[in-house]
Design an enzyme around this catalytic site. Sequence first.
Site, PDB file in Angstrom:
ATOM      1  N   GLY A  11       0.804  -1.363  -0.083  1.00  0.00           N
ATOM      2  CA  GLY A  11       0.115   0.004   0.021  1.00  0.00           C
ATOM      3  C   GLY A  11       0.889   1.201  -0.104  1.00  0.00           C
ATOM      4  N   VAL A 129      -1.030  -3.789   9.306  1.00  0.00           N
ATOM      5  CA  VAL A 129      -1.712  -2.487   9.721  1.00  0.00           C
ATOM      6  C   VAL A 129      -3.149  -2.304   9.168  1.00  0.00           C
ATOM      7  CG1 VAL A 129      -1.531  -0.049   9.408  1.00  0.00           C
ATOM      8  CG2 VAL A 129       0.320  -1.273   9.835  1.00  0.00           C
ATOM      9  N   ASP A 159      -3.938   2.520  19.397  1.00  0.00           N
ATOM     10  CA  ASP A 159      -4.457   2.529  20.290  1.00  0.00           C
ATOM     11  C   ASP A 159      -3.894   2.796  21.664  1.00  0.00           C
ATOM     12  OD1 ASP A 159      -7.081   1.469  18.532  1.00  0.00           O
ATOM     13  OD2 ASP A 159      -5.345  -0.091  18.371  1.00  0.00           O
ATOM     14  N   HIS A 187      -8.111  -4.721  17.584  1.00  0.00           N
ATOM     15  CA  HIS A 187      -7.968  -3.286  17.076  1.00  0.00           C
ATOM     16  C   HIS A 187      -9.443  -2.897  16.354  1.00  0.00           C
ATOM     17  CE1 HIS A 187      -6.933   0.542  15.456  1.00  0.00           C
ATOM     18  NE2 HIS A 187      -7.201   0.074  14.114  1.00  0.00           N
TER      19      HIS A 187
HETATM   20  N1  NAD Z   1      -4.170  -0.828  12.727  1.00  0.00           N
HETATM   21  C1  NAD Z   1      -4.399   0.466  12.822  1.00  0.00           C
HETATM   22  O1  NAD Z   1      -4.365   1.004  13.700  1.00  0.00           O
HETATM   23  C2  NAD Z   1      -4.690   1.208  11.471  1.00  0.00           C
HETATM   24  C3  NAD Z   1      -4.943   2.634  11.740  1.00  0.00           C
HETATM   25  C4  NAD Z   1      -5.160   3.363  10.527  1.00  0.00           C
HETATM   26  C5  NAD Z   1      -5.518   2.654   9.274  1.00  0.00           C
HETATM   27  N2  NAD Z   1      -5.581   1.663   9.178  1.00  0.00           N
HETATM   28  C6  NAD Z   1      -5.948   0.681   8.017  1.00  0.00           C
HETATM   29  O2  NAD Z   1      -4.270   0.585   6.829  1.00  0.00           O
HETATM   30  C7  NAD Z   1      -5.013   0.606   5.878  1.00  0.00           C
HETATM   31  C8  NAD Z   1      -4.373   1.522   4.909  1.00  0.00           C
HETATM   32  O3  NAD Z   1      -5.082   2.988   5.076  1.00  0.00           O
HETATM   33  P1  NAD Z   1      -4.513   4.022   4.225  1.00  0.00           P
HETATM   34  O4  NAD Z   1      -5.347   5.386   4.847  1.00  0.00           O
HETATM   35  O5  NAD Z   1      -3.055   4.031   3.731  1.00  0.00           O
HETATM   36  O6  NAD Z   1      -5.392   3.540   2.881  1.00  0.00           O
HETATM   37  P2  NAD Z   1      -5.278   4.209   1.314  1.00  0.00           P
HETATM   38  O7  NAD Z   1      -6.414   3.744   0.697  1.00  0.00           O
HETATM   39  O8  NAD Z   1      -4.775   5.693   1.201  1.00  0.00           O
HETATM   40  O9  NAD Z   1      -4.041   3.383   0.964  1.00  0.00           O
HETATM   41  C9  NAD Z   1      -4.077   1.862   0.652  1.00  0.00           C
HETATM   42  C10 NAD Z   1      -3.398   1.526  -0.451  1.00  0.00           C
HETATM   43  O10 NAD Z   1      -3.118   0.182  -0.423  1.00  0.00           O
HETATM   44  C11 NAD Z   1      -2.971  -0.331  -1.912  1.00  0.00           C
HETATM   45  N3  NAD Z   1      -3.372  -1.542  -2.058  1.00  0.00           N
HETATM   46  C12 NAD Z   1      -4.717  -2.149  -1.989  1.00  0.00           C
HETATM   47  N4  NAD Z   1      -4.567  -3.463  -2.218  1.00  0.00           N
HETATM   48  C13 NAD Z   1      -3.465  -3.644  -2.366  1.00  0.00           C
HETATM   49  C14 NAD Z   1      -2.524  -5.159  -2.448  1.00  0.00           C
HETATM   50  N5  NAD Z   1      -3.459  -6.092  -2.525  1.00  0.00           N
HETATM   51  N6  NAD Z   1      -1.368  -5.062  -2.665  1.00  0.00           N
HETATM   52  C15 NAD Z   1      -0.689  -3.648  -2.329  1.00  0.00           C
HETATM   53  N7  NAD Z   1      -1.144  -2.555  -2.093  1.00  0.00           N
HETATM   54  C16 NAD Z   1      -2.630  -2.642  -2.136  1.00  0.00           C
HETATM   55  C17 NAD Z   1      -4.068   0.951  -2.511  1.00  0.00           C
HETATM   56  O11 NAD Z   1      -3.848   0.975  -3.924  1.00  0.00           O
HETATM   57  C18 NAD Z   1      -3.554   2.084  -1.867  1.00  0.00           C
HETATM   58  O12 NAD Z   1      -2.638   2.862  -2.548  1.00  0.00           O
HETATM   59  C19 NAD Z   1      -6.677   0.449   5.929  1.00  0.00           C
HETATM   60  O13 NAD Z   1      -7.049  -0.859   5.826  1.00  0.00           O
HETATM   61  C20 NAD Z   1      -6.813   1.301   7.148  1.00  0.00           C
HETATM   62  O14 NAD Z   1      -8.227   0.883   7.585  1.00  0.00           O
HETATM   63  C21 NAD Z   1      -4.956   0.620  10.382  1.00  0.00           C
HETATM   64  O1  LMR Z   2     -10.631   3.054  12.534  1.00  0.00           O
HETATM   65  C1  LMR Z   2     -10.420   2.867  11.444  1.00  0.00           C
HETATM   66  O2  LMR Z   2     -10.892   2.217  10.579  1.00  0.00           O
HETATM   67  C2  LMR Z   2      -9.008   3.321  11.010  1.00  0.00           C
HETATM   68  C3  LMR Z   2      -7.901   2.925  11.904  1.00  0.00           C
HETATM   69  O3  LMR Z   2      -7.909   1.598  12.283  1.00  0.00           O
HETATM   70  C4  LMR Z   2      -7.846   3.741  13.279  1.00  0.00           C
HETATM   71  O4  LMR Z   2      -7.982   3.231  14.210  1.00  0.00           O
HETATM   72  O5  LMR Z   2      -7.826   4.945  13.041  1.00  0.00           O
END
Ligand code: NAD
Ligand code: LMR
Length: 326
Positions: A11, A129, A159, A187
Amino acid sequence: MKNPVRVAVTGAAGQISYSLLFRIASGDMLGKDQPVILQLLEITPAMDALRGVVMELEDCAFPLLAGVVISDKPEEAFAQADYALLVGARPRGPGMERKDLLEANAAIFSVQGKALNAVASRQVKVLVVGNPANTNALIAQRNAPDLDPRNFTAMTRLDHNRALAQLAGKTGAATTDIRQMIIWGNHSATQYPDISQATVKGDAAAALVPRDWYETDFIPTVQQRGAAIIKARGASSAASAAGSAIDHIRDWALGTPDGDWVSMAVPSDGSYGIEKGLIYSFPVTCKNGDYTIVQGLDIDTFSRERMTVTERELQEERDGVAHLLP
Ligand SMILES: NC(=O)c1ccc[n+]([C@@H]2O[C@H](COP(=O)([O-])OP(=O)(O)OC[C@H]3O[C@@H](n4cnc5c(N)ncnc54)[C@H](O)[C@@H]3O)[C@@H](O)[C@H]2O)c1
Ligand SMILES: O=C(O)C[C@H](O)C(=O)O
């Protein structure tokens, strides 16, 4: 100078990566003496955007950036990777719960687990993530049978950091005055942010804040913080998520400070009665590139109930993706 290590990030053209990659390349994650080679994975339609990000990485002239590889093939991006940060997945929008993402994102982690199994370093440390992070980590782990299952982790550090910030705000302390915060479980909105062990400047946190604030304000605020950011920003948290990913890997690789611990979602070994194998967030200490679940904490009825609710949600998520778990 140390030999470079290979850090794969998926990503890589997304929001989180736009902060994450620059901090990895600057040495915030693995130390100011550790060169890195970034191996960046994106889907084919995002490769042009990724090339733009790489131009910006080049233009920073980072002394520690020893190379950049880009690919739309997991087997290329994960080749010999020492660390794999699996960020790429669809984020949720306003009104969506994380479990709505399960079907959309689960398949990605099955493919990527297989690719890691085939080509990554045998010691690769994996941080998921992309949401739903715990269950995606389980899917990747189960599709990588030749790798150490303990090296598949998911991110609850955001968190944990959110909980530190809320408690610091309430007590007028600095986040650095607080020790022994815990996030238990998933999460998601069922996570249990627990201050029963926490101290603020050495005093028990639970005695410093009203119980009512803890139960009706602190816990739901931390649980719902991701949704609050989506509502306010129109997009999910990005810079703070990147910062927490840096914290997670840094502490795993370089160690946690004496007298403190951090929260990581790791495969349960049965500690605290949590079903073995679930990727569940526990308090952990890290040393010599390994983590240990903190043992022997007292769990009262209030905590046990909440730890069980989030365990049940993880069991349901796992059962929902049974077809992807060999
Ligand atoms: N665990 C946490 O605390 C936490 C916190 C924030 C966001 N997130 C999650 O992180 C992820 C990414 O968030 P973001 O804001 O960067 O999203 P985003 O949409 O800006 O970026 C995601 C990227 O992943 C790419 N992608 C999709 N499928 C893919 C694959 N099979 N292989 C490689 N790349 C791929 C997309 O093209 C995109 O560029 C989301 O699932 C979001 O919910 C988790
Ligand atoms: O809550 C979401 O979907 C995004 C991310 O996991 C967060 O906790 O900010």
